[in-house]
Design a protein around this motif. Structure first.
Motif, mmCIF file in Angstrom:
data_model
loop_
_atom_site.group_PDB
_atom_site.id
_atom_site.type_symbol
_atom_site.label_atom_id
_atom_site.label_comp_id
_atom_site.label_asym_id
_atom_site.label_seq_id
_atom_site.Cartn_x
_atom_site.Cartn_y
_atom_site.Cartn_z
ATOM 1 N N ASN A 178 0.810 -1.219 0.000
ATOM 2 C CA ASN A 178 0.000 0.000 0.000
ATOM 3 C C ASN A 178 0.843 1.268 0.000
ATOM 4 O OD1 ASN A 178 -2.656 -1.281 0.228
ATOM 5 N ND2 ASN A 178 -1.978 -1.914 2.255
ATOM 6 N N GLU A 179 2.039 1.214 0.554
ATOM 7 C CA GLU A 179 2.866 2.416 0.667
ATOM 8 C C GLU A 179 3.646 2.719 -0.613
ATOM 9 O OE1 GLU A 179 2.185 4.103 3.306
ATOM 10 O OE2 GLU A 179 0.933 2.394 3.903
ATOM 11 N N GLU A 180 3.707 1.786 -1.529
ATOM 12 C CA GLU A 180 4.414 2.001 -2.797
ATOM 13 C C GLU A 180 3.598 1.384 -3.936
ATOM 14 O OE1 GLU A 180 8.311 0.324 -2.385
ATOM 15 O OE2 GLU A 180 7.572 -1.619 -1.691
ATOM 16 N N PRO A 181 2.439 1.948 -4.243
ATOM 17 C CA PRO A 181 1.539 1.328 -5.218
ATOM 18 C C PRO A 181 2.151 1.140 -6.599
ATOM 19 C CG PRO A 181 0.804 3.557 -4.639
ATOM 20 C CD PRO A 181 1.857 3.168 -3.660
ATOM 21 N N GLU A 182 3.007 2.085 -7.021
ATOM 22 C CA GLU A 182 3.595 1.980 -8.364
ATOM 23 C C GLU A 182 4.517 0.772 -8.483
ATOM 24 O OE1 GLU A 182 3.917 4.596 -6.388
ATOM 25 O OE2 GLU A 182 2.803 6.263 -7.330
ATOM 26 N N ARG A 183 4.985 0.252 -7.348
ATOM 27 C CA ARG A 183 5.909 -0.881 -7.366
ATOM 28 C C ARG A 183 5.228 -2.186 -6.948
ATOM 29 N NH1 ARG A 183 10.317 -0.516 -3.791
ATOM 30 N NH2 ARG A 183 11.521 -1.782 -5.245
#
Length: 428
Positions: free
Chosen positions: A217-222
């Protein structure tokens, strides 16, 4: 021996339309793919703060009134709105302003789950406020054949009509079956593909309960990272991919621009499990093998594979295993990329968006990357075109789409040569 099908049995792609987390048309979709840009972000369509998964691939800025009146749009589920808008782009792209012979135009739009959000909302209204508040369009809007219905009405298409519901294989199967209509001679044109638009609390909760979704959730693009050793689930998404297929002789007679040829279609069942692929990949391998047989080409003639590539622990190594079963040592030289690394898993639309990406690969001779590929997995040891787009000579390509319920679909697309079409089909 080389064998060519007659033009009356050859099927080409003459129009494409797309809605995706990368944008509201095919151009934005392709530009985002080649740039390696992620369309994944925090969920905005509802308050997801109480769920373990709070990210998705949303279609931002969508306005159904570019094609529909506000009254028409209110009576449709979001998936039907998607279907009409993407179909409008595809039909215009194919150069049609109305169909002179509507009885020769078929409609085959697939959807994984349909307009469930309408049913869910109306069930709650009924149980809270009673019958008097229930919409008379509640059931009609929610059933899965409505995207096909609304597209056929919008364009006055009066030929064959059908709906495919094959979970994550839906969009590719719709294209394959529509191509069969044209080969059989019951249509000259088919508006086909897949849609999904169900980013709701229940959909996210259901897949989260299965432990199928990424929790980054803290790095959606990854978060979506197919074939990477640290993948931890797919990213749920929405979208639409609609294609106009046409009999080659019909397309040539009107001077149509042709993107690619649909050379082969394979469809095989796992007969194994509702939510897990067959462990040895045999069903996926059968679909690929049968698509090659239908195209009358050998494995060595495939130059690119658009992978199903979900970013789950199970799918990616099993798909890799299946590719090796079909292609043998050749598998190590074939570039493979996963569209879902950038747009997430659009469910019913996934196979159709993969086919659009593949058709554009054939046109532009550029393979989009698999982004977020950072740590190799020993079980996934093929060439996944990591992180950066690649120029390549691609004449024939395979599209994979596998779904819950053991649905396995593969399509073979061929590059269209301006000097007379696809090369003669080889085989016995």
């Amino acid at each position: 021996m080389q064998v060519s099908r007659p033009e009356t049995q050859r099927v080409v792609i003459t129009g494409m339309g797309a809605l995706s987390p990368l944008g509201l048309n095919v151009g934005a979709f392709w530009e985002g793919l080649i740039a390696g840009r992620s369309g994944i972000g925090p969920i905005t369509q509802f308050d997801a703060s109480g769920l373990p998964v709070r990210i998705a691939g949303e279609v931002k800025g969508f306005d159904p009134t570019i094609a529909l009146s506000p009254k028409e749009a209110r009576r449709m589920a979001r998936c039907s709105q998607f279907a009409v808008v993407a179909a409008l782009e595809a039909v215009r792209d194919a150069g049609f302003d109305g169909f002179p012979d509507p009885e020769r135009v078929g409609t085959l739009i697939g959807v994984g789950m349909g307009g469930y959000e309408v049913a869910d909302r109306q069930i709650q209204i009924f149980r809270t406020h009673g019958l008097a508040r229930v919409s008379p369009f509640a059931l009609v809007a929610s059933i899965p054949n409505m995207p096909s219905h609304h597209v056929s009405v919008y364009f006055g298409a009066k030929g064959p009509i059908a709906t495919v519901a094959a979970a994550c294989a839906t969009g590719a199967q719709a294209i394959g079956e529509a191509a069969e209509w044209i080969r059989r001679g019951i249509a000259d044109i088919a508006i086909c593909g897949g849609v999904e638009a169900l980013i709701t609390d229940f959909a996210i909760a259901g897949f989260a309960a299965m432990r199928a979704l990424s929790t980054r959730n803290e790095e959606p693009e990854r978060a979506s990272r197919p074939f990477d050793a640290h993948r931890n689930g797919f990213v749920y998404a929405e979208g639409a991919g609609i294609l106009v297929l046409e009999r080659l002789s019909h397309a040539r007679a009107r001077g149509a621009r042709i993107y690619a040829e649909v050379l082969g279609y394979g469809n095989a069942a796992d007969a194994h499990h509702a939510a897990a692929p067959e462990p040895d990949g045999a069903g996926a391998a059968r679909a690929m093998r049968w698509a090659l047989q239908d195209a009358r080409i050998g494995p060595e003639e495939i130059d690119y594979i658009n992978a199903h590539g979900t970013s789950t622990r199970l799918n990616d190594p099993i798909e890799t295993m299946a590719i090796k079963q079909v292609f043998g040592e050749t598998a190590y030289r074939i570039p493979i990329s996963a569209t879902k690394s950038m747009i997430g898993h659009t469910m019913g639309a996934a196979g159709a968006l993969g086919a659009i990406a593949t058709a554009l690969t054939l046109v532009h001779q550029i393979i989009h990357p698999t982004i977020n590929y950072e740590t190799p997995d020993p079980e996934c040891d093929l060439d996944y075109v990591p992180n950066v787009a690649r120029k390549a000579g691609v004449r024939r390509a395979l599209v994979n789409a596998f779904g819950f319920g053991g649905h396995n679909v593969a399509l073979v697309l061929g590059r269209w040569e301006e000097d007379g079409g696809e090369a003669p089909i080889t085989g016995g």
